[in-house]
Write a protein that holds these residues in place. Sequence first.
Motif, PDB file in Angstrom:
ATOM      1  N   ARG A  32    -154.941 121.889 -49.470  1.00 37.39           N
ATOM      2  CA  ARG A  32    -155.177 120.686 -48.128  1.00 37.39           C
ATOM      3  C   ARG A  32    -154.377 119.590 -48.106  1.00 37.39           C
ATOM      4  O   ARG A  32    -154.155 118.888 -46.984  1.00 37.39           O
ATOM      5  N   LEU A  33    -154.158 119.030 -49.203  1.00 32.74           N
ATOM      6  CA  LEU A  33    -153.483 117.433 -49.443  1.00 32.74           C
ATOM      7  C   LEU A  33    -152.228 117.464 -49.652  1.00 32.74           C
ATOM      8  O   LEU A  33    -151.518 116.716 -49.619  1.00 32.74           O
ATOM      9  N   GLY A  34    -151.591 118.751 -50.476  1.00 34.85           N
ATOM     10  CA  GLY A  34    -150.491 118.769 -51.135  1.00 34.85           C
ATOM     11  C   GLY A  34    -150.505 118.473 -52.500  1.00 34.85           C
ATOM     12  O   GLY A  34    -149.254 117.882 -53.047  1.00 34.85           O
ATOM     13  N   HIS A  88    -155.633 103.492 -53.872  1.00 34.39           N
ATOM     14  CA  HIS A  88    -155.219 102.145 -54.256  1.00 34.39           C
ATOM     15  C   HIS A  88    -154.212 101.641 -53.618  1.00 34.39           C
ATOM     16  O   HIS A  88    -153.163 102.245 -53.108  1.00 34.39           O
ATOM     17  N   THR A  89    -154.203 100.310 -52.903  1.00 42.77           N
ATOM     18  CA  THR A  89    -153.334  99.440 -52.072  1.00 42.77           C
ATOM     19  C   THR A  89    -153.537  98.132 -52.417  1.00 42.77           C
ATOM     20  O   THR A  89    -154.556  97.629 -52.777  1.00 42.77           O
ATOM     21  N   ASN A  90    -152.713  97.235 -51.791  1.00 45.12           N
ATOM     22  CA  ASN A  90    -153.026  95.857 -51.767  1.00 45.12           C
ATOM     23  C   ASN A  90    -152.185  95.243 -50.804  1.00 45.12           C
ATOM     24  O   ASN A  90    -151.034  95.792 -50.455  1.00 45.12           O
ATOM     25  N   LEU A  92    -149.258  92.765 -49.506  1.00 46.63           N
ATOM     26  CA  LEU A  92    -147.741  92.497 -50.053  1.00 46.63           C
ATOM     27  C   LEU A  92    -147.525  93.282 -51.042  1.00 46.63           C
ATOM     28  O   LEU A  92    -146.592  92.988 -52.056  1.00 46.63           O
ATOM     29  N   ARG A  93    -147.886  94.467 -51.394  1.00 46.81           N
ATOM     30  CA  ARG A  93    -147.299  95.443 -52.289  1.00 46.81           C
ATOM     31  C   ARG A  93    -145.784  95.885 -52.182  1.00 46.81           C
ATOM     32  O   ARG A  93    -145.457  96.230 -51.214  1.00 46.81           O
ATOM     33  N   GLU A  94    -145.171  95.495 -53.378  1.00 46.55           N
ATOM     34  CA  GLU A  94    -143.885  95.853 -53.514  1.00 46.55           C
ATOM     35  C   GLU A  94    -143.018  94.959 -52.404  1.00 46.55           C
ATOM     36  O   GLU A  94    -142.675  95.418 -51.270  1.00 46.55           O
ATOM     37  N   ALA A 120    -147.022 105.633 -42.806  1.00 50.37           N
ATOM     38  CA  ALA A 120    -147.972 106.885 -43.295  1.00 50.37           C
ATOM     39  C   ALA A 120    -148.424 106.693 -44.456  1.00 50.37           C
ATOM     40  O   ALA A 120    -147.849 105.815 -45.418  1.00 50.37           O
ATOM     41  N   ALA A 121    -149.690 107.488 -44.762  1.00 51.77           N
ATOM     42  CA  ALA A 121    -150.393 107.059 -45.863  1.00 51.77           C
ATOM     43  C   ALA A 121    -151.137 105.675 -46.056  1.00 51.77           C
ATOM     44  O   ALA A 121    -150.633 104.999 -46.975  1.00 51.77           O
ATOM     45  N   SER A 122    -151.501 105.036 -44.925  1.00 54.54           N
ATOM     46  CA  SER A 122    -151.654 103.563 -44.611  1.00 54.54           C
ATOM     47  C   SER A 122    -152.892 103.166 -45.682  1.00 54.54           C
ATOM     48  O   SER A 122    -153.248 102.211 -45.459  1.00 54.54           O
ATOM     49  N   GLU A 126    -154.204  97.413 -45.490  1.00 59.43           N
ATOM     50  CA  GLU A 126    -153.379  96.250 -46.112  1.00 59.43           C
ATOM     51  C   GLU A 126    -151.914  96.290 -45.931  1.00 59.43           C
ATOM     52  O   GLU A 126    -151.196  95.403 -45.506  1.00 59.43           O
ATOM     53  N   GLU A 127    -151.312  97.648 -46.146  1.00 56.53           N
ATOM     54  CA  GLU A 127    -149.985  97.654 -45.631  1.00 56.53           C
ATOM     55  C   GLU A 127    -149.715  97.531 -44.363  1.00 56.53           C
ATOM     56  O   GLU A 127    -148.550  96.707 -44.032  1.00 56.53           O
ATOM     57  N   PRO A 128    -150.203  98.351 -43.430  1.00 60.33           N
ATOM     58  CA  PRO A 128    -149.635  98.007 -41.880  1.00 60.33           C
ATOM     59  C   PRO A 128    -150.187  96.514 -41.357  1.00 60.33           C
ATOM     60  O   PRO A 128    -149.103  95.880 -40.775  1.00 60.33           O
ATOM     61  N   THR A 152    -151.178 105.801 -40.497  1.00 65.49           N
ATOM     62  CA  THR A 152    -152.040 107.118 -40.641  1.00 65.49           C
ATOM     63  C   THR A 152    -152.289 107.357 -42.079  1.00 65.49           C
ATOM     64  O   THR A 152    -151.932 106.986 -43.040  1.00 65.49           O
ATOM     65  N   ASP A 153    -153.326 108.244 -42.030  1.00 68.23           N
ATOM     66  CA  ASP A 153    -153.822 108.613 -43.306  1.00 68.23           C
ATOM     67  C   ASP A 153    -154.482 109.866 -43.286  1.00 68.23           C
ATOM     68  O   ASP A 153    -155.121 110.172 -42.288  1.00 68.23           O
ATOM     69  N   ILE A 154    -154.879 110.889 -44.266  1.00 68.32           N
ATOM     70  CA  ILE A 154    -155.564 111.947 -44.292  1.00 68.32           C
ATOM     71  C   ILE A 154    -157.093 111.535 -44.509  1.00 68.32           C
ATOM     72  O   ILE A 154    -157.976 112.405 -43.941  1.00 68.32           O
ATOM     73  N   CYS A 227    -143.503 105.189 -46.116  1.00 71.22           N
ATOM     74  CA  CYS A 227    -144.194 106.277 -46.681  1.00 71.22           C
ATOM     75  C   CYS A 227    -144.197 106.071 -48.016  1.00 71.22           C
ATOM     76  O   CYS A 227    -143.415 106.565 -49.054  1.00 71.22           O
ATOM     77  N   ARG A 228    -145.129 105.162 -48.702  1.00 70.55           N
ATOM     78  CA  ARG A 228    -145.133 104.681 -49.924  1.00 70.55           C
ATOM     79  C   ARG A 228    -146.196 105.033 -50.678  1.00 70.55           C
ATOM     80  O   ARG A 228    -147.547 104.940 -50.215  1.00 70.55           O
ATOM     81  N   ASN A 229    -145.868 105.415 -51.966  1.00 63.21           N
ATOM     82  CA  ASN A 229    -146.872 105.698 -53.068  1.00 63.21           C
ATOM     83  C   ASN A 229    -147.947 106.693 -52.639  1.00 63.21           C
ATOM     84  O   ASN A 229    -149.324 107.066 -52.871  1.00 63.21           O
ATOM     85  N   VAL A 230    -147.435 107.850 -51.699  1.00 63.27           N
ATOM     86  CA  VAL A 230    -148.236 109.301 -51.859  1.00 63.27           C
ATOM     87  C   VAL A 230    -147.290 110.169 -52.077  1.00 63.27           C
ATOM     88  O   VAL A 230    -148.102 111.108 -52.873  1.00 63.27           O
TER      89      VAL A 230
HETATM   90  C1  LIG Z   1    -152.030 105.204 -53.314  1.00 59.01           C
HETATM   91  S1  LIG Z   1    -152.400 105.278 -51.543  1.00 59.01           S
HETATM   92  C2  LIG Z   1    -150.946 104.416 -50.982  1.00 59.01           C
HETATM   93  C3  LIG Z   1    -151.312 103.329 -49.926  1.00 59.01           C
HETATM   94  C4  LIG Z   1    -150.200 102.417 -49.486  1.00 59.01           C
HETATM   95  N1  LIG Z   1    -149.043 103.251 -48.749  1.00 59.01           N
HETATM   96  C5  LIG Z   1    -149.731 101.595 -50.550  1.00 59.01           C
HETATM   97  O1  LIG Z   1    -148.229 101.945 -51.093  1.00 59.01           O
HETATM   98  O2  LIG Z   1    -150.302 100.880 -50.912  1.00 59.01           O
HETATM   99  C6  LIG Z   1    -151.978 107.034 -51.033  1.00 59.01           C
HETATM  100  C7  LIG Z   1    -152.771 107.223 -49.778  1.00 59.01           C
HETATM  101  O3  LIG Z   1    -152.287 108.568 -49.361  1.00 59.01           O
HETATM  102  C8  LIG Z   1    -153.125 109.257 -48.700  1.00 59.01           C
HETATM  103  N2  LIG Z   1    -152.923 110.787 -48.621  1.00 59.01           N
HETATM  104  C9  LIG Z   1    -153.056 111.518 -49.745  1.00 59.01           C
HETATM  105  N3  LIG Z   1    -152.692 112.708 -49.506  1.00 59.01           N
HETATM  106  C10 LIG Z   1    -151.955 112.561 -47.984  1.00 59.01           C
HETATM  107  C11 LIG Z   1    -151.668 113.655 -47.036  1.00 59.01           C
HETATM  108  N4  LIG Z   1    -151.513 114.799 -47.453  1.00 59.01           N
HETATM  109  N5  LIG Z   1    -151.320 113.446 -45.740  1.00 59.01           N
HETATM  110  C12 LIG Z   1    -151.581 112.040 -45.568  1.00 59.01           C
HETATM  111  N6  LIG Z   1    -152.015 110.980 -46.489  1.00 59.01           N
HETATM  112  C13 LIG Z   1    -152.277 111.565 -47.624  1.00 59.01           C
HETATM  113  C14 LIG Z   1    -154.454 108.854 -49.069  1.00 59.01           C
HETATM  114  O4  LIG Z   1    -155.601 109.120 -48.472  1.00 59.01           O
HETATM  115  C15 LIG Z   1    -154.281 107.482 -49.746  1.00 59.01           C
HETATM  116  O5  LIG Z   1    -155.059 106.582 -48.673  1.00 59.01           O
END
Ligand SMILES: C[S@@+](CC[C@H](N)C(=O)[O-])C[C@H]1O[C@@H](n2cnc3c(N)ncnc32)[C@H](O)[C@@H]1O
Length: 285
Positions: A32-34, A88-90, A92-94, A120-122, A126-128, A152-154, A227-230
């Motif tokens: 479901r999430l990969g 996890h996010t904040n 001004l990350r990176e 993507a994966a926001s 904080e990021e957008p 966007t986020d899941i 599309c960072r840290n996912v």
């Molecule tokens: C660690 S956060 C990264 C947040 C931000 N991009 C950053 O770098 O600070 C990862 C995000 O990815 C989302 N995520 C995980 N699997 C996903 C998927 N298959 N599709 C979309 N979002 C997903 C999670 O819900 C989570 O909010």
Amino acid sequence: MPLPEPALADLQTPPGIPDAEFREICSLVQQRLGIELRPGKEALVTLRLAEPMRRGGFTSFGRYMEHVKRDPEGPAMLEFIDSLTTNHTNFLREANHFEFWQQQVLLPLRHRPELQVWCAASSSGEEPYTMAMHAVEALGESAYRQVRIIATDISHAILEQARRGVYSAQRLAPLPEAWCRRYFLRGEGQWQGYFRVKPELSRMVEFRRLNLIESLPLMGPFPAIFCRNVMIYFNPETRSLVVNQMRTRLEPGGYLFVGHAESLNGLNVQLDYVQPSVYRLAGPG
Ligand SMILES: C[S@@+](CC[C@H](N)C(=O)[O-])C[C@H]1O[C@@H](n2cnc3c(N)ncnc32)[C@H](O)[C@@H]1O
């Protein structure tokens, strides 16, 4: 001999996950999430699922999983997904990415009447919102009308939080003091210590639910995708699939930003390397 009374903490956390149920959870999360959950994460999964299991009155993982799987789009499945995402996010990350975003995306394209980009994966926003603040800093007041960020986020729960745009003073700490005043409203009374994103900034960001491992909806093409840290949670096949899909949503010359700890090395994705964690689709621009 009577069994010893369980400690209070034990009453709130379900017992450890039997192997078979842990494997079932891993395979559902992958599907479901990969996201790849590996052996060793049993305690984390137990902790994350403790609350939904408690709320539903489940004491066995087997019964809980039957309940979750009964309706693939039902509330129990959505709560399961929400509970197992790492958000996890904040602000001004990176931070070097935001400088690049200003210098290489916003300023060269400032003549466009509309600049639409994808984050993507926001997570909790904080990021957008950081992208939006940098856009106003680079382009001035016109950015409020000109720049649109599709975030966007899941996870439903995290998107709700992001739309609310309310953050504690501690969350705002990475931002310059002047930005806190410029882009946030200070809470009063019961909201003392909290800040809300100002409406003109929050109107620049549109939050939508999107699963990166499913077929993407019609959107773009974008001059930039963050599309960072996912992808760090995905295996190489899933990473290739996700990047190849995103590639089709980049305009020629458009940039893809990935997390600092992520790399597209070894993936067959036909994007040019620009600098660590920044890639570009060949073409004009
Ligand atoms: C660690 S956060 C990264 C947040 C931000 N991009 C950053 O770098 O600070 C990862 C995000 O990815 C989302 N995520 C995980 N699997 C996903 C998927 N298959 N599709 C979309 N979002 C997903 C999670 O819900 C989570 O909010």
